[in-house]
Design a protein around this motif. Structure first.
Motif, PDB file in Angstrom:
ATOM      1  N   PRO A   1     -78.808   4.062  53.764  1.00 38.84           N
ATOM      2  CA  PRO A   1     -79.389   2.782  54.169  1.00 38.84           C
ATOM      3  C   PRO A   1     -78.401   1.963  54.987  1.00 38.84           C
ATOM      4  CG  PRO A   1     -79.892   3.239  51.873  1.00 38.84           C
ATOM      5  CD  PRO A   1     -78.903   4.284  52.317  1.00 38.84           C
ATOM      6  N   GLY A   2     -78.921   1.307  56.018  1.00 37.37           N
ATOM      7  CA  GLY A   2     -78.113   0.425  56.841  1.00 37.37           C
ATOM      8  C   GLY A   2     -77.349   1.109  57.961  1.00 37.37           C
ATOM      9  N   MET A   3     -77.365   2.440  58.000  1.00 41.21           N
ATOM     10  CA  MET A   3     -76.678   3.142  59.093  1.00 41.21           C
ATOM     11  C   MET A   3     -77.430   2.920  60.397  1.00 41.21           C
ATOM     12  SD  MET A   3     -75.425   6.823  57.546  1.00 41.21           S
ATOM     13  CE  MET A   3     -74.655   7.293  59.104  1.00 41.21           C
ATOM     14  N   THR A   4     -76.682   2.761  61.486  1.00 41.83           N
ATOM     15  CA  THR A   4     -77.274   2.518  62.802  1.00 41.83           C
ATOM     16  C   THR A   4     -76.719   3.490  63.836  1.00 41.83           C
ATOM     17  OG1 THR A   4     -75.592   0.847  63.285  1.00 41.83           O
ATOM     18  CG2 THR A   4     -77.669   0.059  62.335  1.00 41.83           C
ATOM     19  N   SER A   5     -76.422   4.718  63.411  1.00 47.47           N
ATOM     20  CA  SER A   5     -75.763   5.677  64.309  1.00 47.47           C
ATOM     21  C   SER A   5     -76.657   6.150  65.449  1.00 47.47           C
ATOM     22  CB  SER A   5     -75.245   6.883  63.522  1.00 47.47           C
ATOM     23  OG  SER A   5     -76.314   7.637  62.994  1.00 47.47           O
ATOM     24  N   GLY A   6     -77.947   5.863  65.392  1.00 50.16           N
ATOM     25  CA  GLY A   6     -78.853   6.272  66.464  1.00 50.16           C
ATOM     26  C   GLY A   6     -78.938   5.287  67.613  1.00 50.16           C
ATOM     27  N   ASP A   7     -78.377   4.097  67.436  1.00 46.31           N
ATOM     28  CA  ASP A   7     -78.484   3.081  68.487  1.00 46.31           C
ATOM     29  C   ASP A   7     -77.758   3.549  69.747  1.00 46.31           C
ATOM     30  OD1 ASP A   7     -79.427   0.505  69.325  1.00 46.31           O
ATOM     31  OD2 ASP A   7     -77.345  -0.181  69.254  1.00 46.31           O
TER      32      ASP A   7
END
Length: 129
Positions: A112-118
């Motif tokens: 949860p909270g990971m944004t590695s795709g941005d």
């Protein structure tokens, strides 16, 4: 079991079923504060993304794309409220959209909270509130 206890249990079960049905009428999303600011995530905190190659109301992510970027599926009978809507994919499945843009997960976000795709490939953005 007494009639009074049975009636209370039956009434409570019916109320729970009605409230559960209402809970699934709109996407179960939340706003999270992350290292890159506020983003939209599902009820478990998994961040959602939009695809720049999509068009309003149209998903263009299939096959390998959809394996890496799984759609945020909706269920038959779900009802959308602005700014959310439901998009029908070419295979007949339904997915949630925000401001008309379909929403996806990123396979490499494992917590949860990971944004590695941005920003991946210059085509993917976190969904913002």
């Amino acid at each position: 079991m007494s009639l009074r206890l049975f009636t209370r249990l039956a009434t409570g079960t019916a109320a729970l079923a009605l409230s559960a049905g209402a809970a699934f009428a709109a996407p179960d999303v939340q706003t999270l504060e992350t290292d890159i600011g506020e983003v939209i995530a599902d009820s478990e905190g998994m961040v959602l993304y939009t695809f720049r190659n999509d068009e309003e109301g149209v998903s263009n992510c299939y096959d390998q794309c959809a394996e890496n970027w799984p759609p945020f599926f909706a269920e038959e009978g779900d009802e959308a409220e602005e700014p959310y809507s439901i998009v029908e994919r070419t295979d007949g499945t339904l997915m949630w959209a925000k401001d008309g843009m379909p929403l996806y997960y990123w396979i490499n976000d494992t917590e949860p909270g990971m944004t590695s795709g941005d920003g991946v490939g210059g085509n993917w953005d976190v969904a913002r509130p």
